[in-house]
Design a protein around this motif. Structure first.
Motif, PDB file in Angstrom:
ATOM      1  N   ALA A 169       0.766  -1.151   0.004  1.00  0.00           N
ATOM      2  CA  ALA A 169       0.023   0.140  -0.028  1.00  0.00           C
ATOM      3  C   ALA A 169       0.783   1.220  -0.112  1.00  0.00           C
ATOM      4  O   ALA A 169       0.319   2.252  -0.710  1.00  0.00           O
ATOM      5  CB  ALA A 169      -1.065   0.059   1.278  1.00  0.00           C
ATOM      6  N   THR A 170       2.063   1.106   0.807  1.00  0.00           N
ATOM      7  CA  THR A 170       2.812   2.345   0.845  1.00  0.00           C
ATOM      8  C   THR A 170       3.566   2.376  -0.579  1.00  0.00           C
ATOM      9  O   THR A 170       3.710   3.658  -0.978  1.00  0.00           O
ATOM     10  CB  THR A 170       3.897   2.229   1.855  1.00  0.00           C
ATOM     11  N   TYR A 180       1.210   6.799  -7.016  1.00  0.00           N
ATOM     12  CA  TYR A 180       0.301   7.717  -7.610  1.00  0.00           C
ATOM     13  C   TYR A 180       0.078   9.058  -7.099  1.00  0.00           C
ATOM     14  O   TYR A 180      -0.632  10.130  -7.757  1.00  0.00           O
ATOM     15  CB  TYR A 180      -1.263   6.764  -7.576  1.00  0.00           C
ATOM     16  N   GLN A 181       0.469   9.259  -5.753  1.00  0.00           N
ATOM     17  CA  GLN A 181       0.154  10.391  -5.338  1.00  0.00           C
ATOM     18  C   GLN A 181       1.395  11.262  -5.120  1.00  0.00           C
ATOM     19  O   GLN A 181       1.204  12.664  -5.217  1.00  0.00           O
ATOM     20  CB  GLN A 181      -0.108  10.213  -3.749  1.00  0.00           C
ATOM     21  N   HIS A 189       2.555   1.767  -3.700  1.00  0.00           N
ATOM     22  CA  HIS A 189       1.471   2.159  -4.612  1.00  0.00           C
ATOM     23  C   HIS A 189       1.172   3.421  -4.297  1.00  0.00           C
ATOM     24  O   HIS A 189       0.796   4.366  -5.128  1.00  0.00           O
ATOM     25  CB  HIS A 189       0.097   1.371  -4.186  1.00  0.00           C
ATOM     26  N   ARG A 190       0.910   3.862  -2.902  1.00  0.00           N
ATOM     27  CA  ARG A 190       0.535   5.420  -2.683  1.00  0.00           C
ATOM     28  C   ARG A 190       1.567   6.482  -3.001  1.00  0.00           C
ATOM     29  O   ARG A 190       1.242   7.406  -3.711  1.00  0.00           O
ATOM     30  CB  ARG A 190       0.291   5.473  -1.235  1.00  0.00           C
TER      31      ARG A 190
END
Length: 243
Positions: free
Chosen positions: A163-164, A170-171, A166-167
């Motif tokens: 999750a880290t 994209y962010q 991926h975030r």
């Protein structure tokens, strides 16, 4: 397909804009490599179809992969009509659409997982950690291909680490934001993969090379952007005498 003279390179068909930050790196790396090999004023012969990434990202986020694949096929067909000799998808994640593209066009597709696997195997490594978008890390189209076609044992980060990773992609990275705190987070994710036996780390997102480098890992990093671009250049130059 394009016609090429004896002294011409093949025309690279780039599907880009996924995001444009990494596409710009592809364009730079490909042209620098051609110039280095051929000298003088030479650069790459290529066509680029560049998406508005917001269109693709929305389809990814809402799990509309067939619609995304249809757009990818359309891009590939445009490049074929334009005279490309082979195709390069300038991203890891959208290789999920590779089967649909290969079925729809009469051009070879230079798969990014194959470009990454070749030097890993040549180095005698087998167990590798994979960083990328959640789609790349969690679905079979990438790690499965590496296992089935190249005999590699691919491991991915645990749930929270995925999750880290991926975030941050994209962010931050697709917007060109390079934060030291995020580099530190990636270093920790890499260290945990190494602790689980990873002999190398695949930077399986074409933006990751913007943030992390060899100094951030205790084991070799394999940057898919650079490896894919290099493979494209070798393919493009293959029609020249001496190649």
């Amino acid at each position: 397909m394009s016609t090429t003279s004896e002294r011409s390179t093949q025309v690279i068909g780039l599907i880009g804009g996924l995001s444009w930050k990494s596409s710009a790196e592809y364009y730079r790396l490909i042209n620098e490599a051609v110039g280095k090999r051929r000298g003088g004023m030479h650069s790459a012969r290529c066509l680029l179809w560049s998406f508005d990434f917001a269109d693709i990202e929305l389809l990814q986020r809402t799990d509309r992969w067939e619609q995304a694949a249809a757009l990818m096929v359309d891009a590939a067909q445009r490049l074929q009509r334009g005279g490309a000799d082979f195709l390069v998808i300038a991203t890891n994640t959208m290789h999920i659409s590779a089967p649909q593209i290969e079925a729809a066009v009469d051009l070879p597709l230079l798969h990014i997982a194959d470009a990454a696997a070749a030097p890993i195997k040549a180095a005698g490594l087998r167990r590798v950690g994979l960083l990328g978008t959640a789609f790349t890390m969690e679905q079979d189209f990438y790690s499965g291909r590496m296992a089935r076609q190249h005999g590699l044992d691919v491991i991915v980060p645990e749930t929270l680490d995925r999750a880290t990773v991926h975030r941050i992609i994209y962010q931050e990275l697709v917007h060109g934001r390079l934060l030291e705190t995020s580099r530190d987070a990636y270093r920790q994710v890499i260290a945990r993969l190494v602790a689980r036996g990873a002999e190398a780390i695949i930077l399986g997102c074409t933006e990751l090379m913007l943030l992390v480098g060899p100094a951030d890992s205790a084991v070799p990093l394999y940057d898919t952007t650079a490896l894919h671009a290099e493979a494209a250049v070798l393919r493009a130059l293959s029609t020249l005498p001496g190649h």
